[in-house]
Write a protein that holds these residues in place. Structure first.
Motif, PDB file in Angstrom:
ATOM      1  N   LYS A  63       0.826  -1.200   0.000  1.00 53.46           N
ATOM      2  CA  LYS A  63       0.000   0.000   0.000  1.00 53.46           C
ATOM      3  C   LYS A  63       0.868   1.261   0.000  1.00 53.46           C
ATOM      4  CE  LYS A  63      -4.397  -1.429   2.063  1.00 53.46           C
ATOM      5  NZ  LYS A  63      -5.232  -0.727   1.066  1.00 53.46           N
ATOM      6  N   LYS A  64       1.975   1.211   0.736  1.00 55.35           N
ATOM      7  CA  LYS A  64       2.892   2.352   0.781  1.00 55.35           C
ATOM      8  C   LYS A  64       3.517   2.598  -0.585  1.00 55.35           C
ATOM      9  CE  LYS A  64       5.200   5.629   2.781  1.00 55.35           C
ATOM     10  NZ  LYS A  64       4.498   6.873   3.225  1.00 55.35           N
ATOM     11  N   SER A  65       3.839   1.530  -1.291  1.00 56.95           N
ATOM     12  CA  SER A  65       4.419   1.665  -2.638  1.00 56.95           C
ATOM     13  C   SER A  65       3.421   2.328  -3.587  1.00 56.95           C
ATOM     14  CB  SER A  65       4.827   0.296  -3.186  1.00 56.95           C
ATOM     15  OG  SER A  65       5.896  -0.250  -2.450  1.00 56.95           O
ATOM     16  N   VAL A  66       2.157   1.903  -3.511  1.00 53.18           N
ATOM     17  CA  VAL A  66       1.122   2.511  -4.355  1.00 53.18           C
ATOM     18  C   VAL A  66       0.930   3.975  -3.970  1.00 53.18           C
ATOM     19  CG1 VAL A  66      -1.306   2.446  -5.015  1.00 53.18           C
ATOM     20  CG2 VAL A  66      -0.041   0.312  -4.720  1.00 53.18           C
ATOM     21  N   GLU A  67       0.946   4.241  -2.682  1.00 54.39           N
ATOM     22  CA  GLU A  67       0.808   5.615  -2.206  1.00 54.39           C
ATOM     23  C   GLU A  67       1.934   6.491  -2.754  1.00 54.39           C
ATOM     24  OE1 GLU A  67       1.311   7.886   2.061  1.00 54.39           O
ATOM     25  OE2 GLU A  67       0.279   5.945   2.050  1.00 54.39           O
ATOM     26  N   ASN A  68       3.152   5.961  -2.774  1.00 52.79           N
ATOM     27  CA  ASN A  68       4.295   6.716  -3.300  1.00 52.79           C
ATOM     28  C   ASN A  68       4.152   7.004  -4.790  1.00 52.79           C
ATOM     29  OD1 ASN A  68       5.636   6.879  -0.845  1.00 52.79           O
ATOM     30  ND2 ASN A  68       6.798   4.990  -1.172  1.00 52.79           N
ATOM     31  N   LEU A  69       3.567   6.052  -5.520  1.00 57.41           N
ATOM     32  CA  LEU A  69       3.353   6.265  -6.953  1.00 57.41           C
ATOM     33  C   LEU A  69       2.507   7.516  -7.196  1.00 57.41           C
ATOM     34  CD1 LEU A  69       2.586   2.663  -8.291  1.00 57.41           C
ATOM     35  CD2 LEU A  69       4.613   4.037  -8.776  1.00 57.41           C
ATOM     36  N   PHE A  70       1.420   7.631  -6.452  1.00 57.46           N
ATOM     37  CA  PHE A  70       0.513   8.763  -6.646  1.00 57.46           C
ATOM     38  C   PHE A  70       1.066  10.046  -6.025  1.00 57.46           C
ATOM     39  CE2 PHE A  70      -2.182   5.211  -7.548  1.00 57.46           C
ATOM     40  CZ  PHE A  70      -3.067   5.686  -8.506  1.00 57.46           C
ATOM     41  N   LYS A  71       1.902   9.900  -5.031  1.00 60.39           N
ATOM     42  CA  LYS A  71       2.489  11.066  -4.378  1.00 60.39           C
ATOM     43  C   LYS A  71       3.613  11.671  -5.227  1.00 60.39           C
ATOM     44  CE  LYS A  71       4.845  12.452  -0.102  1.00 60.39           C
ATOM     45  NZ  LYS A  71       5.343  11.972   1.211  1.00 60.39           N
ATOM     46  N   HIS A  72       4.463  10.815  -5.790  1.00 63.98           N
ATOM     47  CA  HIS A  72       5.634  11.290  -6.523  1.00 63.98           C
ATOM     48  C   HIS A  72       5.395  11.461  -8.027  1.00 63.98           C
ATOM     49  CE1 HIS A  72       8.168   9.361  -3.072  1.00 63.98           C
ATOM     50  NE2 HIS A  72       7.630  10.511  -2.726  1.00 63.98           N
ATOM     51  N   PHE A  73       4.328  10.854  -8.548  1.00 64.21           N
ATOM     52  CA  PHE A  73       4.011  10.981  -9.981  1.00 64.21           C
ATOM     53  C   PHE A  73       2.534  11.395 -10.143  1.00 64.21           C
ATOM     54  CE2 PHE A  73       7.388   7.865  -9.466  1.00 64.21           C
ATOM     55  CZ  PHE A  73       8.336   8.260 -10.411  1.00 64.21           C
ATOM     56  N   PRO A  74       2.177  12.530  -9.573  1.00 67.35           N
ATOM     57  CA  PRO A  74       0.760  12.914  -9.544  1.00 67.35           C
ATOM     58  C   PRO A  74       0.185  13.333 -10.899  1.00 67.35           C
ATOM     59  CG  PRO A  74       2.106  14.709  -8.718  1.00 67.35           C
ATOM     60  CD  PRO A  74       3.032  13.539  -8.932  1.00 67.35           C
ATOM     61  N   SER A  75       1.048  13.647 -11.857  1.00 74.06           N
ATOM     62  CA  SER A  75       0.570  14.186 -13.135  1.00 74.06           C
ATOM     63  C   SER A  75       0.618  13.172 -14.274  1.00 74.06           C
ATOM     64  CB  SER A  75       1.401  15.419 -13.511  1.00 74.06           C
ATOM     65  OG  SER A  75       1.346  16.397 -12.499  1.00 74.06           O
ATOM     66  N   ALA A  76       0.721  11.891 -13.942  1.00 75.89           N
ATOM     67  CA  ALA A  76       0.766  10.862 -14.987  1.00 75.89           C
ATOM     68  C   ALA A  76      -0.530  10.874 -15.795  1.00 75.89           C
ATOM     69  CB  ALA A  76       0.990   9.488 -14.365  1.00 75.89           C
ATOM     70  N   ALA A  77      -0.393  10.803 -17.118  1.00 77.54           N
ATOM     71  CA  ALA A  77      -1.577  10.806 -17.991  1.00 77.54           C
ATOM     72  C   ALA A  77      -2.400   9.544 -17.774  1.00 77.54           C
ATOM     73  CB  ALA A  77      -1.144  10.914 -19.452  1.00 77.54           C
ATOM     74  N   PHE A  78      -1.711   8.438 -17.528  1.00 71.61           N
ATOM     75  CA  PHE A  78      -2.377   7.168 -17.223  1.00 71.61           C
ATOM     76  C   PHE A  78      -1.343   6.193 -16.668  1.00 71.61           C
ATOM     77  CE2 PHE A  78      -1.114   7.051 -21.693  1.00 71.61           C
ATOM     78  CZ  PHE A  78      -0.409   5.864 -21.782  1.00 71.61           C
ATOM     79  N   ILE A  79      -1.802   5.051 -16.224  1.00 72.02           N
ATOM     80  CA  ILE A  79      -0.914   4.001 -15.734  1.00 72.02           C
ATOM     81  C   ILE A  79      -1.093   2.779 -16.622  1.00 72.02           C
ATOM     82  CG2 ILE A  79      -0.433   2.408 -13.828  1.00 72.02           C
ATOM     83  CD1 ILE A  79      -1.305   4.593 -11.908  1.00 72.02           C
TER      84      ILE A  79
END
Length: 332
Positions: free
Chosen positions: A221-237
């Protein structure tokens, strides 16, 4: 210490040195100029002018079926080319294409529009005499039924200069694997006016973003949280649906986390892999585009090293009607 310093002599010496340097610069400039002889423009025949004219039309996918050649009523020695132009092709671009193709010749091109939205009369003149006369008329009922293409560039080498890719006018999207390096590269992406997307696969090594079925739920969950925290402007995943990660028990957890955050995600297999067609990027790109049906859309995934080879050929496909747009528009 400065008692013997002669300001007048020093000024004269500096002036003489400046004149000497100026003379050297002039000599070098003339020498360089003499080493670059001007390209001599050549006279052309009617047959050569005809060939160049038709080439300009083909470059915009205007075939012979849209071209009618007839004698000039005012002067039977002149030919008039009547051309129907696609509604999505500005006549100004055709005129620019003619200028470029005829630039190595002594022929001159003179054009004028009879009326707004009406015929554009173009004369190709050689030795003050019309060599070829054309009438361009935009037909609102004909248009090019070509496909739409979105380009995604992956596997960027952060250790090299990527300015050529960053500064391309194409609406590309960078697909990056989350890491500290890719996080820093985002600054360059935004500075170039581009966008990025995240790729989740087996290659994620940075422990801040790594997800694994052997990890405790809290850790994932922490890893997923970091994805959205550090890459908030991603067009998509994009999730690699052929990865071990996707085939593991962690898949359900990951999908739930993305959906809970209302993230826009797609499977990597949604994209067409360029290198699956041929090892030669240009050949593969041509084969992929030519195999498209009318009005078909494709999202093409290209390795960063291969995209360099595509930069010179993309404009040629755009000329004949293929539309290169952002991949996000095709994913909607």
């Amino acid at each position: 210490m400065f008692n013997n310093f002669d300001l007048s002599k020093s000024a004269k010496l500096l002036f003489a040195l400046a004149v000497f340097l100026l003379v050297i610069i002039i000599v070098i400039d003339r020498y360089i100029a003499s080493e670059k002889p001007e390209l001599k423009k050549k006279d052309i025949t009617f047959a050569e002018a005809d060939s160049l004219f038709r080439q300009a039309l083909r470059n915009y996918d205007i075939g012979d079926k849209f071209l009618t050649v007839k004698k000039n009523k005012k002067n039977s020695s002149d030919f008039v080319y009547s051309v129907k132009v696609y509604s999505d092709v500005p006549v100004s671009l055709l005129l620019l294409e003619l200028e470029n193709l005829f630039s190595p010749t002594t022929a001159k091109i003179i054009s004028h529009e009879e009326s707004i939205g009406g015929k554009t009369i173009t004369r190709i003149i050689l030795a003050d005499k019309p060599l070829l006369i054309s009438e361009f008329t935009t037909d609102k009922n004909i248009f090019r039924e070509k496909g739409k293409i979105g380009l995604i560039v992956s596997n960027i080498d952060f250790s090299i200069d990527n300015s050529a890719i960053l500064n391309t006018p194409e609406q590309i999207i960078f697909l990056i694997t989350p890491s500290e390096q890719s996080r820093k590269f985002i600054t360059n992406i935004f500075s170039a006016g581009k966008r990025y997307a995240l790729l989740i696969n087996d290659d994620v090594q940075d422990l801040n973003y790594k997800i694994n079925e052997s990890y405790p739920v809290r850790r994932n969950k922490k890893s997923v949280e970091n994805l959205f925290k550090h890459f908030p402007s991603a067009a998509f995943i994009a999730i690699d649906d052929k990865s071990d990660l996707f085939d593991s028990s962690i898949r359900e957890f990951l999908i739930k986390e993305l959906e809970w955050r209302k993230a826009f995600y797609v499977q990597l297999s949604r994209f067409d892999l360029l290198n699956s067609y041929s090892s030669n990027a240009v050949t593969a790109f041509g084969d992929m585009i030519k195999s498209m049906n009318k009005n078909e859309s494709r999202i093409i995934l290209v390795d960063g090293k291969d995209f360099y080879d595509l930069l010179p050929v993309i404009p040629a496909y755009r000329k004949i009607g293929y539309k290169f747009i952002s991949a996000t528009e095709l994913l909607k």
